[in-house]
Design a protein around this motif. Structure first.
Motif, short mmCIF file in Angstrom:
data_model
loop_
_atom_site.label_atom_id
_atom_site.label_comp_id
_atom_site.label_asym_id
_atom_site.label_seq_id
_atom_site.Cartn_x
_atom_site.Cartn_y
_atom_site.Cartn_z
N THR A 32 -5.19 4.20 13.56
CA THR A 32 -5.52 5.03 12.39
C THR A 32 -5.44 4.23 11.10
O THR A 32 -6.38 4.20 10.32
N ASN A 33 -4.31 3.61 10.87
CA ASN A 33 -4.12 2.76 9.68
C ASN A 33 -2.82 1.97 9.86
O ASN A 33 -2.14 2.10 10.88
N THR A 34 -2.48 1.17 8.87
CA THR A 34 -1.31 0.30 8.97
C THR A 34 -0.02 1.10 9.15
O THR A 34 0.85 0.71 9.92
N ASN B 100 0.83 -1.20 0.00
CA ASN B 100 0.00 0.00 0.00
C ASN B 100 0.87 1.26 0.00
O ASN B 100 0.92 1.99 1.00
N LEU C 40 -0.71 4.78 1.00
CA LEU C 40 -0.95 4.97 2.43
C LEU C 40 0.34 5.40 3.14
O LEU C 40 0.32 6.30 3.98
#
Length: 175
Positions: A105-107, A26, A29
């Motif tokens: 929040t995210n990876t 990703n 991101l």
């Protein structure tokens, strides 16, 4: 100590590989995640730890010269620069959390906070080791003939520094 350092480097290598693989899966991101970080923060942290390691290396030389008072002063300077690292890193964490970024929040942020916090704990342990070494140095425990423990503590601190340099490039610089 060398076995312990090797184990720690292996754990960090697994984190680095996980970070790199997740970024490969990703990239968008991770690019946007890096944009929320301040490169200057990573650079200040890097300089603080490199300077701290320099003082530790000089302290090892002074112990080998049987100059414990100078070695103790150098260890205290190393600890001062380690405190700079801690203060700047805590400021960065506060800023990011204030902006709404956290482990969930995210990876990118999960890996960022987990990996840098794990390193932060190693800095704290390293500072305890350096403090212990400074106390023992003040008591003239170390000498040219008896400096293996001192060198082992220095090696651990250099490992902490090396890991941060790799983290700095992986998290802040490489895109």
């Amino acid at each position: 100590m060398w076995f312990f350092i090797l184990m720690e480097l292996t754990v960090f290598a697994i984190f680095f590989i996980g970070f790199a693989v997740a970024e490969r899966l990703n990239p968008q991101l991770f690019t946007s995640g890096r944009e929320s970080l301040h490169v200057w923060v990573g650079l200040v942290c890097t300089l603080a730890l490199v300077i701290s390691s320099y003082f530790v290396a000089l302290a090892v030389v002074r112990v080998r010269e049987n100059n414990n008072p100078a070695a103790k002063k150098l260890l205290l300077m190393a600890l001062l620069f380690a405190c700079v690292y801690l203060a700047v890193k805590l400021w960065e964490y506060r800023q990011l959390i204030g902006l709404g970024y956290d482990l969930s929040t995210n990876t990118f942020y999960t890996l960022y906070f987990f990996t840098t916090a794990f390193h932060f704990m190693h800095v704290l342990l390293g500072m305890i080791i350096l403090g212990y070494m400074a106390v023992k140095t003040g008591k003239n425990v170390y000498s040219r003939q008896n400096c293996q423990g001192f060198e082992a503590g220095g090696a651990y601190w250099h490992m902490v520094d090396l890991v941060w340099i790799l983290l700095f490039f992986l998290v802040y610089v490489v895109h």
